[in-house]
Design a protein around this motif. Structure first.
Motif, short mmCIF file in Angstrom:
data_model
loop_
_atom_site.label_atom_id
_atom_site.label_comp_id
_atom_site.label_asym_id
_atom_site.label_seq_id
_atom_site.Cartn_x
_atom_site.Cartn_y
_atom_site.Cartn_z
N SER A 38 0.83 -1.20 0.00
CA SER A 38 0.00 0.00 0.00
C SER A 38 0.87 1.25 0.00
O SER A 38 0.60 2.22 -0.73
CB SER A 38 -0.92 -0.01 1.23
OG SER A 38 -1.67 1.16 1.29
N ASP A 39 1.93 1.25 0.80
CA ASP A 39 2.85 2.39 0.84
C ASP A 39 3.51 2.61 -0.52
O ASP A 39 3.66 3.76 -0.96
CB ASP A 39 3.92 2.21 1.91
CG ASP A 39 3.40 2.40 3.32
OD1 ASP A 39 2.26 2.90 3.48
OD2 ASP A 39 4.12 2.04 4.28
N ASP A 42 0.90 4.12 -2.80
CA ASP A 42 0.70 5.53 -2.43
C ASP A 42 1.88 6.38 -2.88
O ASP A 42 1.69 7.48 -3.40
CB ASP A 42 0.53 5.67 -0.91
CG ASP A 42 -0.79 5.12 -0.40
OD1 ASP A 42 -1.69 4.85 -1.22
OD2 ASP A 42 -0.91 4.94 0.83
N TYR A 46 1.88 9.77 -5.08
CA TYR A 46 2.44 11.03 -4.57
C TYR A 46 3.50 11.58 -5.52
O TYR A 46 3.54 12.78 -5.80
CB TYR A 46 3.04 10.84 -3.18
CG TYR A 46 2.07 10.32 -2.14
CD1 TYR A 46 0.69 10.47 -2.28
CD2 TYR A 46 2.53 9.66 -1.01
CE1 TYR A 46 -0.18 9.98 -1.32
CE2 TYR A 46 1.66 9.19 -0.06
CZ TYR A 46 0.30 9.35 -0.20
OH TYR A 46 -0.56 8.87 0.75
N TRP A 106 5.11 12.71 4.58
CA TRP A 106 4.16 11.71 4.09
C TRP A 106 2.73 12.22 4.29
O TRP A 106 1.86 12.03 3.44
CB TRP A 106 4.39 10.40 4.85
CG TRP A 106 3.71 9.22 4.24
CD1 TRP A 106 2.47 8.75 4.54
CD2 TRP A 106 4.22 8.35 3.22
NE1 TRP A 106 2.19 7.65 3.77
CE2 TRP A 106 3.25 7.38 2.96
CE3 TRP A 106 5.42 8.30 2.52
CZ2 TRP A 106 3.42 6.37 2.03
CZ3 TRP A 106 5.61 7.29 1.60
CH2 TRP A 106 4.61 6.34 1.36
N GLU A 107 2.49 12.87 5.43
CA GLU A 107 1.16 13.39 5.73
C GLU A 107 0.76 14.47 4.73
O GLU A 107 -0.40 14.55 4.32
CB GLU A 107 1.11 13.95 7.16
CG GLU A 107 1.22 12.89 8.24
CD GLU A 107 2.66 12.39 8.46
OE1 GLU A 107 3.62 13.08 8.05
OE2 GLU A 107 2.82 11.30 9.01
N CYS A 109 1.79 14.65 1.63
CA CYS A 109 1.48 13.92 0.40
C CYS A 109 0.07 13.34 0.44
O CYS A 109 -0.69 13.47 -0.52
CB CYS A 109 2.47 12.78 0.18
SG CYS A 109 4.16 13.30 -0.17
N ARG A 110 -0.27 12.72 1.56
CA ARG A 110 -1.60 12.10 1.70
C ARG A 110 -2.68 13.17 1.60
O ARG A 110 -3.68 12.99 0.90
CB ARG A 110 -1.70 11.36 3.03
CG ARG A 110 -3.04 10.66 3.22
CD ARG A 110 -3.10 9.84 4.50
NE ARG A 110 -2.15 8.73 4.39
CZ ARG A 110 -1.21 8.47 5.29
NH1 ARG A 110 -1.07 9.23 6.35
NH2 ARG A 110 -0.40 7.45 5.14
N ASP A 114 -5.50 13.48 -1.29
CA ASP A 114 -6.91 13.51 -0.91
C ASP A 114 -7.60 14.74 -1.49
O ASP A 114 -8.74 14.67 -1.96
CB ASP A 114 -7.08 13.48 0.61
CG ASP A 114 -6.74 12.14 1.23
OD1 ASP A 114 -6.62 11.13 0.49
OD2 ASP A 114 -6.58 12.10 2.47
#
Length: 123
Positions: A38-39, A42, A46, A106-107, A109-110, A114
């Motif tokens: 999953s990483d 993702d 990103y 990372w946050e 990017c998420r 989103d």
């Protein structure tokens, strides 16, 4: 990654720096494998979204040394793939003189991904 020139050498000077790890070479669990896959997925998203905007990779705050670690997209992907395949990551050279403005968390990017998804689904 380039091959280790001391691989298999009983006189490898780095052996004096490491202690045997009781968790070394343990296979990763199914849950850990799913998380890594999953990483990696993702990370590809990103990179596709942020690299064209000049973002070079991800910054991670290290709990061991209290320093930020800067990972280019390819290095982070290679590290995650190595963890997936080998159950561990080899040490690597840190980014040379990174520009902190070129790296995001990372946050971030998420949240960015989103936001793009939400704005695309609004139409």
């Amino acid at each position: 990654m380039p091959p280790d020139p001391f691989a298999g050498d009983p006189d490898d000077p780095a052996l004096a720096l490491t202690e045997p790890d009781e968790h070394e070479n343990l296979p990763i669990s199914g849950e850990e494998r799913d998380e890594l896959l999953s990483d990696l997925s993702d990370l590809a998203v990103y990179q596709a979204l942020l690299a064209p905007r000049g973002v070079r990779g991800i910054v991670v705050d290290c709990g061991e040394c209290d320093e930020p670690h800067y990972h280019d997209w390819a290095l982070l992907a290679a590290s995650l793939e190595q963890l997936l395949n080998d159950g561990r990551m080899r040490p690597h050279e840190p980014a040379f003189d990174p520009d902190p403005q070129s790296y995001v968390s990372w946050e971030y990017c998420r949240g960015y991904a989103d936001g793009v998804t939400a704005s695309e689904s609004a139409y």
